[in-house]
Design an enzyme around this catalytic site. Structure first.
Site, PDB file in Angstrom:
ATOM      1  N   TYR A  55     -11.601 -15.744  13.906  1.00 27.90           N
ATOM      2  CA  TYR A  55     -11.142 -15.306  12.596  1.00 27.90           C
ATOM      3  C   TYR A  55     -10.951 -13.790  12.556  1.00 27.90           C
ATOM      4  O   TYR A  55     -11.909 -13.021  12.640  1.00 27.90           O
ATOM      5  CB  TYR A  55     -12.123 -15.724  11.504  1.00 27.90           C
ATOM      6  CG  TYR A  55     -12.400 -17.206  11.436  1.00 27.90           C
ATOM      7  CD1 TYR A  55     -11.507 -18.145  11.970  1.00 27.90           C
ATOM      8  CD2 TYR A  55     -13.558 -17.683  10.845  1.00 27.90           C
ATOM      9  CE1 TYR A  55     -11.768 -19.495  11.913  1.00 27.90           C
ATOM     10  CE2 TYR A  55     -13.826 -19.042  10.774  1.00 27.90           C
ATOM     11  CZ  TYR A  55     -12.938 -19.946  11.316  1.00 27.90           C
ATOM     12  OH  TYR A  55     -13.210 -21.290  11.262  1.00 27.90           O
ATOM     13  N   PRO A 201     -11.943 -28.471   2.657  1.00 22.45           N
ATOM     14  CA  PRO A 201     -12.262 -29.610   1.787  1.00 22.45           C
ATOM     15  C   PRO A 201     -11.401 -29.695   0.538  1.00 22.45           C
ATOM     16  O   PRO A 201     -11.368 -30.731  -0.128  1.00 22.45           O
ATOM     17  CB  PRO A 201     -13.730 -29.355   1.416  1.00 22.45           C
ATOM     18  CG  PRO A 201     -13.873 -27.870   1.473  1.00 22.45           C
ATOM     19  CD  PRO A 201     -13.018 -27.440   2.629  1.00 22.45           C
TER      20      PRO A 201
END
Length: 331
Positions: A55, A201
């Site tokens: 990241y 999610p």
């Protein structure tokens, strides 16, 4: 927030995926804004923070280390190896020597002596998974990591890895609109006593009903990874938008926001499921965490699953090139 088991740890039921603060969705927030999100998460009881060497090509671990290391004893720290930035490009490399070097670099960036949960971010199919996990097992014995995780692997690969060293967690994309984990991975985790960590999610913003027209996708930053994802493209996206009206109505029936419905649904799928939504905004963080208190009726769960599932969502989650890099079961 109530707690759930994450390998050997007890953590808040909803964690924080830190990727958005440095990576993947275009220009990241300012350092001040990113710091505010991390510290507010800690204040609200988040005890599970998830980052990775990939990241921002190290920038996210550096951010997490700078902001949260003074509070290190208050949370479980997860990071990942096996997929990093090399000369400005994303590289999957699961060789033992690479994983060990990446861990040393991560420890320095994170300002810590030990990483609680260290994932193999992707299985490098040129290297037996047993060899990669063996290297991570060495790091456990050396006290540099406490537990081992895997990301985006199949149930069969999980079992192979688990035979080498106990796997604490499997992290894979899981949401109402990405149900691949239901083929075999969720059951394998339950059988082996492995926690299941659900990333994306909220469907990369889709299940928050944050997008309402193709113009919203056209406005994505040039480096936003969703531009290459088939579900956000052309006719697929137009078809998927048609699901949102009914979905928002179900959220209203449940007395929550669309994002909270997505998270509450995941929490209802099993006590071993731990979602890690990411965000760049404190307001969205607070909204997401409030989902831990929402309880859905069996009837509403059935309705939302009938509305949004692998048969009603248009387009695969990844393009063909990216799909070759993962090992998960596919419908």
């Amino acid at each position: 927030m109530h707690h759930r088991t994450l390998g050997p740890f007890q953590v808040g039921a909803i964690g924080l995926g830190c990727m958005n603060l440095s990576h993947a969705y275009g220009v990241p927030p300012s350092p001040e804004q990113a710091e505010a999100v991390l510290l507010r998460a800690l204040d609200l009881g988040v005890t599970h923070f998830d980052t990775a060497a990939l990241y921002g090509f190290g920038a996210n671990e550096t951010l997490v280390g700078r902001v949260l290391s003074p509070y290190r004893s208050r949370f479980t720290l997860a990071s990942k190896c096996g997929m990093t930035g090399v000369d400005g490009k994303r590289v999957i490399d699961g060789r033992p020597e690479t994983l060990k070097r990446t861990c040393e670099e991560a420890l320095a960036r994170l300002h810590t002596d030990v990483i609680d949960l260290y994932y193999l971010h992707r299985w490098d199919k040129q290297v037996p998974v047993e060899d990669s996990v063996g290297a991570l097992a060495d790091l456990v014995r050396e006290g540099k990591i406490r537990a081992i995780g895997l990301s985006e692997v199949s149930a069969d690969t999980l079992r192979r890895a688990h035979a080498v060293h106990p796997i604490a967690a499997l992290q894979t994309e899981y949401s109402l609109w990405t149900r691949n984990a239901e083929i075999a991975a969720l059951d394998a985790c339950r059988e082996l006593g492995v926690s299941f960590v659900a990333f994306s999610p909220v469907g990369r913003g889709f299940l928050a009903a944050a997008l309402s027209s193709p113009a919203d996708v056209a406005a994505f930053d040039a480096k936003d990874i969703r531009r290459a994802m088939p579900r956000f493209q052309g006719d697929n996206f137009v078809a998927n938008l048609r699901l949102l009206e009914g979905y928002k109505a179900l959220a209203a029936e449940a007395g929550c926001t669309p994002a909270q419905l997505a998270l509450a649904w995941l929490l209802a799928k099993g006590g071993h499921v731990l979602p890690i939504p990411g965000t760049t905004r404190v307001a969205h963080l607070e909204e997401n965490l409030a989902a831990a208190e929402i309880r859905l009726s069996a009837g509403l769960i059935e309705q939302v699953e009938t509305l949004i599932n692998q048969a009603t969502v248009a387009g695969p989650r990844y393009n063909a090139a990216t799909q070759t890099e993962i090992d998960t079961e596919e419908f």
